[in-house]
Write a protein that holds these residues in place. Sequence first.
Motif, PDB file in Angstrom:
ATOM      1  N   TYR A 276      14.747 -73.298  17.560  1.00 17.16           N
ATOM      2  CA  TYR A 276      13.155 -73.974  17.530  1.00 17.16           C
ATOM      3  C   TYR A 276      13.079 -75.167  17.131  1.00 17.16           C
ATOM      4  N   ASN A 277      12.476 -76.130  18.060  1.00 19.89           N
ATOM      5  CA  ASN A 277      12.387 -77.619  17.834  1.00 19.89           C
ATOM      6  C   ASN A 277      10.945 -78.213  17.357  1.00 19.89           C
ATOM      7  N   GLY A 278      10.217 -77.206  17.104  1.00 20.76           N
ATOM      8  CA  GLY A 278       8.830 -77.828  16.780  1.00 20.76           C
ATOM      9  C   GLY A 278       7.955 -77.427  17.777  1.00 20.76           C
ATOM     10  N   TYR A 279       8.112 -77.485  18.827  1.00 24.50           N
ATOM     11  CA  TYR A 279       7.225 -76.947  19.894  1.00 24.50           C
ATOM     12  C   TYR A 279       7.925 -75.935  21.231  1.00 24.50           C
ATOM     13  N   GLU A 280       9.043 -75.765  21.041  1.00 27.89           N
ATOM     14  CA  GLU A 280       9.587 -74.797  22.114  1.00 27.89           C
ATOM     15  C   GLU A 280      10.654 -73.942  21.497  1.00 27.89           C
ATOM     16  N   VAL A 281      11.073 -72.769  21.949  1.00 28.86           N
ATOM     17  CA  VAL A 281      12.146 -71.978  21.596  1.00 28.86           C
ATOM     18  C   VAL A 281      13.251 -72.337  22.934  1.00 28.86           C
ATOM     19  N   VAL A 282      14.519 -72.398  22.451  1.00 27.03           N
ATOM     20  CA  VAL A 282      15.545 -72.715  23.590  1.00 27.03           C
ATOM     21  C   VAL A 282      16.535 -71.623  22.985  1.00 27.03           C
ATOM     22  N   LYS A 283      16.674 -70.913  24.236  1.00 27.28           N
ATOM     23  CA  LYS A 283      17.754 -69.929  24.018  1.00 27.28           C
ATOM     24  C   LYS A 283      18.870 -70.440  25.136  1.00 27.28           C
ATOM     25  N   ILE A 284      20.345 -70.451  24.565  1.00 25.31           N
ATOM     26  CA  ILE A 284      21.560 -70.820  25.168  1.00 25.31           C
ATOM     27  C   ILE A 284      22.333 -69.672  25.125  1.00 25.31           C
ATOM     28  N   THR A 285      22.840 -69.486  26.355  1.00 19.28           N
ATOM     29  CA  THR A 285      23.810 -68.247  26.503  1.00 19.28           C
ATOM     30  C   THR A 285      24.681 -68.909  27.455  1.00 19.28           C
ATOM     31  N   THR A 286      26.007 -68.740  26.693  1.00 14.12           N
ATOM     32  CA  THR A 286      27.293 -69.491  27.494  1.00 14.12           C
ATOM     33  C   THR A 286      28.396 -68.284  27.608  1.00 14.12           C
TER      34      THR A 286
ATOM     35  N   ASP B  24      26.649 -72.057  31.523  1.00  9.99           N
ATOM     36  CA  ASP B  24      25.764 -72.356  30.659  1.00  9.99           C
ATOM     37  C   ASP B  24      24.475 -71.843  31.224  1.00  9.99           C
ATOM     38  N   VAL B  25      23.554 -71.086  30.319  1.00 12.65           N
ATOM     39  CA  VAL B  25      22.377 -70.893  30.771  1.00 12.65           C
ATOM     40  C   VAL B  25      21.260 -71.309  29.837  1.00 12.65           C
ATOM     41  N   TYR B  26      20.339 -72.134  29.950  1.00  8.04           N
ATOM     42  CA  TYR B  26      19.451 -72.780  29.209  1.00  8.04           C
ATOM     43  C   TYR B  26      18.210 -72.316  29.454  1.00  8.04           C
ATOM     44  N   GLN B  27      17.607 -71.549  28.485  1.00  6.96           N
ATOM     45  CA  GLN B  27      16.116 -70.965  28.681  1.00  6.96           C
ATOM     46  C   GLN B  27      15.130 -71.578  27.799  1.00  6.96           C
ATOM     47  N   THR B  28      13.881 -71.973  28.123  1.00  9.51           N
ATOM     48  CA  THR B  28      13.200 -72.649  27.242  1.00  9.51           C
ATOM     49  C   THR B  28      11.762 -71.886  27.378  1.00  9.51           C
ATOM     50  N   LYS B  29      10.992 -71.771  26.139  1.00 12.09           N
ATOM     51  CA  LYS B  29       9.624 -71.204  26.085  1.00 12.09           C
ATOM     52  C   LYS B  29       8.867 -71.978  25.162  1.00 12.09           C
ATOM     53  N   ARG B  30       7.480 -72.662  25.581  1.00 10.28           N
ATOM     54  CA  ARG B  30       6.874 -73.448  24.791  1.00 10.28           C
ATOM     55  C   ARG B  30       5.919 -72.526  24.159  1.00 10.28           C
ATOM     56  N   VAL B  31       5.977 -72.891  22.663  1.00 13.85           N
ATOM     57  CA  VAL B  31       5.167 -72.015  21.699  1.00 13.85           C
ATOM     58  C   VAL B  31       4.107 -73.060  20.923  1.00 13.85           C
ATOM     59  N   ASP B  32       3.249 -72.429  20.315  1.00 22.29           N
ATOM     60  CA  ASP B  32       2.165 -73.058  19.550  1.00 22.29           C
ATOM     61  C   ASP B  32       2.641 -73.036  17.942  1.00 22.29           C
TER      62      ASP B  32
END
Length: 187
Positions: A35-45, A138-146
């Motif tokens: 979590y970088n402050g504004y989005e969740v990043v899920k990395i699957t390798t 490598d699969v990067y998935q992102t979800k913007r959150v509040d």
Amino acid sequence: LNYIGGYRFNKNLFLGLGAGLSVNGQSDGPGGIFYNGYEVVKITTSYGYNTLISIPVFAHFRTDFARQRRWNPYIALSVGAELATKPISVATDSGIYSHNGHLYVGELAVGANCRLKGNMGIYFGLSCGAAFVNGYVDVYQTKRVDDSFDWNTINNITEWDDTVIYSNSDEFMFDRLNFKFTVGLSF
């Protein structure tokens, strides 16, 4: 479980080809959720083979010392590849991504062969083996959150805003190191 067939050129040198059946665990690389402050990043390798059963095929070189005695020490080298029953794959919330890679294996063994009767014997050995793979996904998935993001709800995310896939079937990298004790029959 391996079978090795070959030819003994003299008392000390044996060359052969082997094939077997190998039961594996999964071979996954680093990954995680950030979590970088504004989005969740899920990395699957994923690299290596995510298959339970594979078939090792290899060349086998063995040299025996003091072949005239009941106990004969030896050193052996096996080099080959594992054929998997399915390709390298990554399962994510938005699908399964896969590619065909190859897993190369090598093993160095030392041990002793106990001659029982004629050419029949039983051997014991310790070996160290390594596997190298060409390819990864490598699969990067992102979800913007509040600001109300709660880590407890991370497992409930079913839809991601973006999915980016990096796949390379040419890169060659270390996959695993293994040690094993071997018991076998020679005839």
